[in-house]
Design an enzyme around this catalytic site. Structure first.
Site, PDB file in Angstrom:
ATOM      1  N   SER A 195      -0.283   0.513   0.392  1.00  0.00           N
ATOM      2  CA  SER A 195      -0.760   0.050  -0.906  1.00  0.00           C
ATOM      3  C   SER A 195       0.428  -0.483  -1.723  1.00  0.00           C
ATOM      4  CB  SER A 195      -1.514   1.166  -1.637  1.00  0.00           C
ATOM      5  OG  SER A 195      -2.171   0.657  -2.768  1.00  0.00           O
ATOM      6  N   HIS A 218      -5.401  -3.642   0.732  1.00  0.00           N
ATOM      7  CA  HIS A 218      -6.834  -3.391   0.476  1.00  0.00           C
ATOM      8  C   HIS A 218      -7.681  -4.646   0.705  1.00  0.00           C
ATOM      9  CE1 HIS A 218      -5.245   0.249  -1.287  1.00  0.00           C
ATOM     10  NE2 HIS A 218      -4.666  -0.406  -2.271  1.00  0.00           N
TER      11      HIS A 218
END
Length: 219
Positions: free
Chosen positions: A124, A159
């Protein structure tokens, strides 16, 4: 000179139910008991997140440590980090992480670590930091472009299974707001060697990575 490795995942949390990506990261050190250090800056050096990292990787043949900028245990951050084999960066607030790193000189230390053959990893926020620039949600309610450490000469986006992330990233590339680059779904990882994409790995059959570029005005 040793190969320079970056292995980054689309999601920020390590998967305690599936060790495949974690073991892959450890294996690239080619050491029986690699030293892996957790940087949880993006998550505010949350104690529970740090504890989870130690518990998870403590199951594997490695030596875990962590560096907290909020509760530092050493004055010599450079010496501490440059003795590791792998540096793993957790998820959280990317902009705050990069600002704090710059204040402590960690941005420059990570570049030196990479040049010296220490594997850089994470998910992330820990996926995007080596990029030239990234797509981030650091500003509430919107996705924006933000410069990163420029270790890799292209952009990165985490993502990517999110339809909003995919739509915004591809739009930014088409409009010239961000350079082309690579993206990863959660549970999928991108492995770069010497600044080039080497392979992609995944712990889930549906999780994929992508190269995103503009050709003939089409993404």
């Amino acid at each position: 000179m040793p190969n320079k490795n970056i292995i980054v995942l689309g999601d920020g949390g390590t998967d305690g139910k599936n060790p495949l990506n974690d073991l892959y990261i450890l294996a690239q050190s080619q050491k029986k008991n690699p030293k892996i250090c957790f940087l949880g800056t993006a998550g505010g050096d949350d104690l529970n997140y740090t504890k989870y990292f130690h518990q998870l990787f403590g199951q594997y043949p490695c030596e875990t440590s962590d560096l907290s900028v909020f509760r530092p245990e050493t004055a010599d951050i450079k010496d501490f980090l440059l003795t590791k084999d792998i540096i793993y960066v957790g998820g959280g607030h990317t902009k705050s992480m990069l600002i704090l790193w710059k204040g402590y000189g960690i941005d420059l230390i990570l570049k030196e670590a990479y040049e010296g053959g220490i594997t850089l990893s994470g998910g992330s926020a820990g996926l995007v930091y080596p990029a030239r620039e990234c797509v981030t949600d650091s500003i509430p309610g919107q996705l924006t472009v933000m410069p990163c450490l420029n270790i890799l000469p292209f952009s990165l986006c985490p993502h990517y299974a999110s339809s909003e992330r995919r739509k915004v990233y591809t739009s930014f590339v088409k409009e010239g707001k961000i350079s082309g680059g690579y993206s990863a779904d959660d549970h999928a990882a991108l492995h770069f060697v010497d600044g080039q994409h080497f392979r992609s790995v995944s712990s889930k059959p549906y999780a994929k990575t992508y190269k995103v570029s503009l050709e003939n005005n089409k993404v």
